[in-house]
Write a protein that holds these residues in place. Structure first.
Motif, PDB file in Angstrom:
ATOM      1  N   LEU A 100       0.817  -1.211   0.000  1.00  0.00           N
ATOM      2  CA  LEU A 100       0.000   0.000   0.000  1.00  0.00           C
ATOM      3  C   LEU A 100       0.855   1.268   0.000  1.00  0.00           C
ATOM      4  N   ILE A 101       1.971   1.233   0.744  1.00  0.00           N
ATOM      5  CA  ILE A 101       2.792   2.440   0.820  1.00  0.00           C
ATOM      6  C   ILE A 101       3.698   2.601  -0.402  1.00  0.00           C
ATOM      7  N   LYS A 102       3.828   1.545  -1.196  1.00  0.00           N
ATOM      8  CA  LYS A 102       4.737   1.598  -2.338  1.00  0.00           C
ATOM      9  C   LYS A 102       4.408   2.766  -3.253  1.00  0.00           C
ATOM     10  N   ASP A 103       3.115   3.009  -3.469  1.00  0.00           N
ATOM     11  CA  ASP A 103       2.702   4.101  -4.349  1.00  0.00           C
ATOM     12  C   ASP A 103       2.456   5.394  -3.574  1.00  0.00           C
ATOM     13  N   ALA A 104       1.842   5.270  -2.397  1.00  0.00           N
ATOM     14  CA  ALA A 104       1.470   6.470  -1.644  1.00  0.00           C
ATOM     15  C   ALA A 104       2.664   7.150  -0.981  1.00  0.00           C
ATOM     16  N   TYR A 105       3.582   6.355  -0.420  1.00  0.00           N
ATOM     17  CA  TYR A 105       4.748   6.895   0.279  1.00  0.00           C
ATOM     18  C   TYR A 105       6.000   6.125  -0.154  1.00  0.00           C
ATOM     19  N   PRO A 106       6.438   6.282  -1.403  1.00  0.00           N
ATOM     20  CA  PRO A 106       7.547   5.465  -1.915  1.00  0.00           C
ATOM     21  C   PRO A 106       8.840   5.583  -1.107  1.00  0.00           C
ATOM     22  N   VAL A 107       9.057   6.710  -0.412  1.00  0.00           N
ATOM     23  CA  VAL A 107      10.286   6.856   0.360  1.00  0.00           C
ATOM     24  C   VAL A 107      10.343   5.841   1.497  1.00  0.00           C
ATOM     25  N   PHE A 108       9.178   5.311   1.918  1.00  0.00           N
ATOM     26  CA  PHE A 108       9.146   4.332   2.997  1.00  0.00           C
ATOM     27  C   PHE A 108       9.230   2.898   2.470  1.00  0.00           C
ATOM     28  N   TYR A 109       9.243   2.735   1.154  1.00  0.00           N
ATOM     29  CA  TYR A 109       9.312   1.386   0.592  1.00  0.00           C
ATOM     30  C   TYR A 109      10.772   0.954   0.567  1.00  0.00           C
ATOM     31  N   ASN A 110      11.291   0.643   1.753  1.00  0.00           N
ATOM     32  CA  ASN A 110      12.692   0.263   1.874  1.00  0.00           C
ATOM     33  C   ASN A 110      12.873  -0.695   3.043  1.00  0.00           C
ATOM     34  N   ASP A 111      14.059  -1.232   3.176  1.00  0.00           N
ATOM     35  CA  ASP A 111      14.332  -2.232   4.207  1.00  0.00           C
ATOM     36  C   ASP A 111      14.226  -1.665   5.613  1.00  0.00           C
ATOM     37  N   PHE A 112      14.582  -0.381   5.769  1.00  0.00           N
ATOM     38  CA  PHE A 112      14.568   0.208   7.102  1.00  0.00           C
ATOM     39  C   PHE A 112      13.137   0.296   7.624  1.00  0.00           C
ATOM     40  N   GLU A 224      12.405   2.345  15.866  1.00  0.00           N
ATOM     41  CA  GLU A 224      13.407   2.640  14.842  1.00  0.00           C
ATOM     42  C   GLU A 224      14.815   2.565  15.416  1.00  0.00           C
ATOM     43  N   LEU A 225      14.959   3.028  16.655  1.00  0.00           N
ATOM     44  CA  LEU A 225      16.264   2.960  17.306  1.00  0.00           C
ATOM     45  C   LEU A 225      16.694   1.507  17.479  1.00  0.00           C
ATOM     46  N   LEU A 226      15.746   0.654  17.845  1.00  0.00           N
ATOM     47  CA  LEU A 226      16.033  -0.775  17.969  1.00  0.00           C
ATOM     48  C   LEU A 226      16.457  -1.370  16.634  1.00  0.00           C
ATOM     49  N   ASN A 227      15.836  -0.896  15.572  1.00  0.00           N
ATOM     50  CA  ASN A 227      16.175  -1.405  14.243  1.00  0.00           C
ATOM     51  C   ASN A 227      17.596  -1.025  13.850  1.00  0.00           C
ATOM     52  N   LEU A 228      17.991   0.218  14.129  1.00  0.00           N
ATOM     53  CA  LEU A 228      19.365   0.642  13.860  1.00  0.00           C
ATOM     54  C   LEU A 228      20.349  -0.210  14.641  1.00  0.00           C
ATOM     55  N   LYS A 229      20.039  -0.435  15.910  1.00  0.00           N
ATOM     56  CA  LYS A 229      20.931  -1.226  16.766  1.00  0.00           C
ATOM     57  C   LYS A 229      20.963  -2.685  16.332  1.00  0.00           C
ATOM     58  N   PHE A 230      19.840  -3.172  15.810  1.00  0.00           N
ATOM     59  CA  PHE A 230      19.790  -4.547  15.316  1.00  0.00           C
ATOM     60  C   PHE A 230      20.778  -4.749  14.177  1.00  0.00           C
ATOM     61  N   HIS A 231      20.779  -3.818  13.214  1.00  0.00           N
ATOM     62  CA  HIS A 231      21.690  -3.940  12.077  1.00  0.00           C
ATOM     63  C   HIS A 231      23.149  -3.821  12.518  1.00  0.00           C
ATOM     64  N   ARG A 232      23.426  -2.898  13.401  1.00  0.00           N
ATOM     65  CA  ARG A 232      24.797  -2.753  13.894  1.00  0.00           C
ATOM     66  C   ARG A 232      25.247  -4.040  14.594  1.00  0.00           C
ATOM     67  N   LYS A 233      24.378  -4.613  15.406  1.00  0.00           N
ATOM     68  CA  LYS A 233      24.720  -5.834  16.141  1.00  0.00           C
ATOM     69  C   LYS A 233      24.974  -6.996  15.186  1.00  0.00           C
ATOM     70  N   LYS A 234      24.164  -7.123  14.138  1.00  0.00           N
ATOM     71  CA  LYS A 234      24.348  -8.197  13.164  1.00  0.00           C
ATOM     72  C   LYS A 234      25.718  -8.101  12.506  1.00  0.00           C
ATOM     73  N   LEU A 235      26.107  -6.889  12.149  1.00  0.00           N
ATOM     74  CA  LEU A 235      27.396  -6.710  11.481  1.00  0.00           C
ATOM     75  C   LEU A 235      28.558  -6.934  12.442  1.00  0.00           C
ATOM     76  N   LEU A 236      28.400  -6.491  13.665  1.00  0.00           N
ATOM     77  CA  LEU A 236      29.464  -6.691  14.655  1.00  0.00           C
ATOM     78  C   LEU A 236      29.656  -8.163  14.998  1.00  0.00           C
ATOM     79  N   SER A 237      28.587  -8.945  14.894  1.00  0.00           N
ATOM     80  CA  SER A 237      28.656 -10.368  15.259  1.00  0.00           C
ATOM     81  C   SER A 237      28.821 -11.279  14.049  1.00  0.00           C
TER      82      SER A 237
END
Length: 259
Positions: A100-112, A224-237
């Motif tokens: 639904l957001i792909k057309d209405a809010y394309p900036v949010f159509y991303n992995d983050f 969102e903060l948890l999501n940022l930390k999740f990606h950092r943790k995955k890369l660190l580990s």
């Protein structure tokens, strides 16, 4: 139960939600019951009709959903909590919202955004959030686009598309141009961190995630903060987790499940 729809849009939404769940159940790679079944047809019908209908006896007629944020919030709340299907309710909710957001809010159509929504869907059930809580969360996500200009938003969207198709050098060029003209932002850092991750330049990605986390204080919500930390943790580990687990993570970041 007879399927009576408020209008054609409500019927199309219903059929697409059902189709998504069927696809999930037929996906041999997914961890599911592999059994398609609608458990609460009435809840699903009510959801799809409410999205497009008006509140009874309201004068003048008042729609249940006054804008796109309320529409997606209603779908998130009722579909995620209503347990309409035997399995895959969270994944079905995630996929229909992303469509639904792909057309209405394309900036949010991303992995983050997808990652943040995935976390929220679980947290919503765990914390027993009500519909107002969900609406407030959704509005906050959509309001974030005003932290950057429309031009920046489109550049970031382009960076994510380059990343998805493997054009990493082009993505980095757009990133550097945006950084030079508009300055740093959480949105810009997180998008480029994913590009560096796909390129295998993990230290650069970690550095950008750390800058995004530092720069996000007081500006983004806990999900969102948890999501940022999740990606950092995955890369660190990356050297301590299994190759299979890290490979699956890389596929999710790239947006390409097959490689």
């Amino acid at each position: 139960m007879e399927e009576i729809f408020f209008n054609e849009d409500a019927e199309l939404l219903y059929k697409r939600i059902v189709e998504i769940n069927k696809e999930l159940m037929n996906d041999s790679s997914s961890k599911s019951l592999k059994k398609f079944a609608i458990l609460n047809k009435g809840t699903l019908l009510d959801l799809c009709n409410c999205v497009y209908s008006t509140i009874p006896f309201s004068n003048p007629p008042k729609p249940y959903c006054s804008d796109f944020a309320e529409m997606t919030a209603m779908i998130i709340y009722k579909l995620n909590k209503g347990h309409c299907f035997a399995d895959g309710n969270k994944r079905t909710t995630l996929l229909i919202i992303m469509e639904l957001i792909k057309d209405a809010y394309p900036v949010f159509y991303n992995d983050f955004f997808k990652g943040g929504l995935s976390i929220f869907l679980k947290d919503m059930i765990k914390r027993n959030l009500n519909e107002d809580d969900v609406i407030n969360w959704v509005r906050y996500q959509y309001d974030l686009k005003y932290e950057i200009s429309d031009v920046e938003a489109q550049i970031i969207y382009l960076i994510m598309q380059y990343k998805r198709h493997g054009f990493y050098d082009l993505a980095e060029e757009r990133y550097k141009e945006c950084l030079a003209v508009y300055g740093p932002s959480v949105a810009l850092y997180k998008s480029m961190a994913k590009v560096y991750t796909c390129k295998g330049e993990y230290d650069k990605a970690i550095n950008l995630y750390e800058q995004a986390i530092e720069g996000s204080k007081g500006k983004i919500d806990e999900f969102e903060l948890l999501n940022l930390k999740f990606h950092r943790k995955k890369l660190l580990s990356r050297n301590t987790i299994s190759k299979e687990e890290f490979s699956l993570y890389l596929k999710s970041v790239s947006g390409n499940r097959n490689g």
